[in-house]
Design a protein around this motif. Structure first.
Motif, PDB file in Angstrom:
ATOM      1  N   LYS A 259      33.735 -29.905  80.768  1.00  0.00           N
ATOM      2  CA  LYS A 259      32.935 -29.981  81.988  1.00  0.00           C
ATOM      3  C   LYS A 259      33.826 -30.028  83.218  1.00  0.00           C
ATOM      4  O   LYS A 259      33.490 -29.469  84.271  1.00  0.00           O
ATOM      5  N   PRO A 263      32.922 -26.262  85.159  1.00  0.00           N
ATOM      6  CA  PRO A 263      31.682 -26.934  85.588  1.00  0.00           C
ATOM      7  C   PRO A 263      30.440 -26.067  85.481  1.00  0.00           C
ATOM      8  O   PRO A 263      29.332 -26.587  85.338  1.00  0.00           O
ATOM      9  N   SER A 264      30.599 -24.749  85.530  1.00  0.00           N
ATOM     10  CA  SER A 264      29.451 -23.840  85.442  1.00  0.00           C
ATOM     11  C   SER A 264      29.363 -23.153  84.085  1.00  0.00           C
ATOM     12  O   SER A 264      28.603 -22.214  83.912  1.00  0.00           O
ATOM     13  N   GLY A 265      30.148 -23.636  83.128  1.00  0.00           N
ATOM     14  CA  GLY A 265      30.132 -23.029  81.805  1.00  0.00           C
ATOM     15  C   GLY A 265      31.170 -21.926  81.676  1.00  0.00           C
ATOM     16  O   GLY A 265      31.756 -21.471  82.658  1.00  0.00           O
ATOM     17  N   THR A 277      35.628 -16.269  82.803  1.00  0.00           N
ATOM     18  CA  THR A 277      35.056 -17.239  83.724  1.00  0.00           C
ATOM     19  C   THR A 277      35.453 -16.902  85.152  1.00  0.00           C
ATOM     20  O   THR A 277      36.594 -16.525  85.415  1.00  0.00           O
ATOM     21  N   ASP A 279      34.384 -19.243  87.352  1.00  0.00           N
ATOM     22  CA  ASP A 279      34.050 -20.562  87.896  1.00  0.00           C
ATOM     23  C   ASP A 279      34.985 -21.637  87.377  1.00  0.00           C
ATOM     24  O   ASP A 279      34.577 -22.745  87.072  1.00  0.00           O
ATOM     25  N   SER A 281      37.400 -24.611  87.541  1.00  0.00           N
ATOM     26  CA  SER A 281      37.499 -25.696  88.509  1.00  0.00           C
ATOM     27  C   SER A 281      38.726 -25.505  89.399  1.00  0.00           C
ATOM     28  O   SER A 281      39.793 -25.102  88.921  1.00  0.00           O
TER      29      SER A 281
END
Length: 313
Positions: A259, A263-265, A277, A279, A281
């Protein structure tokens, strides 16, 4: 297999075929026609369904990953359950271990997007996906700013904790000194015939038990006091290896790390066995992909720029 559900040909129907049946609106008295109504639209037919529309809708919600009904029974086998997303349809991928043709349970991750996904009912073995995920983590590390911030926080926390430990040690030693005085006083009373031998033995025994507890507490406090710069450096170096950190962690720690990093998977292509990804972090950055050929571009991920948080002050 266990329910012995068979098709027209008398053979046990496959899991994919069973999924198609569950998704077909005709069984609740509705029909769909993409040409006439548009994609995903259904209309009431002139016949009754085998199940009610409300039941059909609840089943679709479960199949599409919108309900908790899909949570695996053995969560330890599926640490990525619900966090990884299908590259094709974006729905959460869940873990399950259905029985195969030989009667064995094979742990797998499934996308249940079905026709809406555009690629049908796809899955991959959990150990394969875990290897893909760990390989992906090899190319990720905390940003320099994150490491500096983490190290500073760790030092301050350690210093504060050390102050508390020192205070507790002082109290511990003072209590032990007090018990030593009580023990000496008890022996003097016995020598001066102020107390009987039985009372003396009971008091000495009680004092020795309390001293033993204090000594055990002191050993633990002194262990905590041993936290030093070398320990902090070790923790920071370990933090540089998210793959090892994830592999060695318990389920709760794994999910917390996932997580924090995604944070957005995290999107996974079940067929190509690749992660993507956009997204990641800002606390983490992507190392140059060593697997890509020189001068070539890797398609294993979409790299987002790392943002280094500034230290306070």
């Amino acid at each position: 297999v266990e329910m012995n559900i068979r098709g027209k040909n008398g053979k046990i129907i496959t899991f994919g075929r069973f999924d198609d049946i569950l998704r077909s609106p005709v069984y609740c008295g509705y029909i769909e026609s993409e040409k006439l109504l548009g994609k995903g639209k259904i209309v009431k037919a002139q016949f009754d369904g085998l199940v009610g529309k409300d039941i059909f809708d609840r089943v679709q919600a479960i199949l599409n990953g919108d309900k908790r009904d899909l949570k695996p029974k053995n969560k330890e086998l599926y640490p990525l359950d619900g966090m990884i997303l299908c590259e094709q349809c974006g729905r959460p991928i869940h873990g399950d271990a259905p029985t195969d043709g030989s009667g064995k349970n094979i742990a797998r991750y499934y996308c249940r997007g079905g026709k809406k996904c555009g690629h049908g009912y796809k899955s991959a073995k959990t150990d394969v996906i875990h290897d893909v995920f760990e390989d992906f983590l090899q190319d990720i590390c905390p940003t320099d700013g994150t490491k500096r911030l983490f190290k500073e926080i760790l030092k301050r926390t350690a210093a504060k904790k050390l102050d508390n430990v020192n205070d507790e040690l002082k109290k511990n030693r003072a209590a032990e000194t007090k018990l030593d005085d009580e023990r000496t006083s008890t022996l003097r009373k016995f020598v001066n015939n102020s107390i009987e031998e039985g009372d003396k033995n009971a008091l000495i025994s009680k004092i020795d038990e309390e001293r033993l507890e204090l000594r055990s507490e002191r050993v633990e406090l002194e262990r905590q006091q041993a936290l030093n710069e070398t320990t902090i450096e070790y923790v920071c170096n370990f933090m540089d290896k998210p793959a090892k950190l994830w592999r060695d962690a318990d389920l709760e720690s794994k999910q917390a790390l996932q997580k924090l990093m995604f944070p957005s998977g995290l999107h996974i292509d079940l067929k190509a066995k690749k992660c993507r990804t956009a997204d990641l972090s800002p606390l983490f950055s992507v190392i140059a992909n060593k697997k890509a050929p020189e001068g070539g571009n890797s398609d294993t991920m979409v790299i987002s720029a790392g943002v280094e948080p500034a230290l306070s002050g």
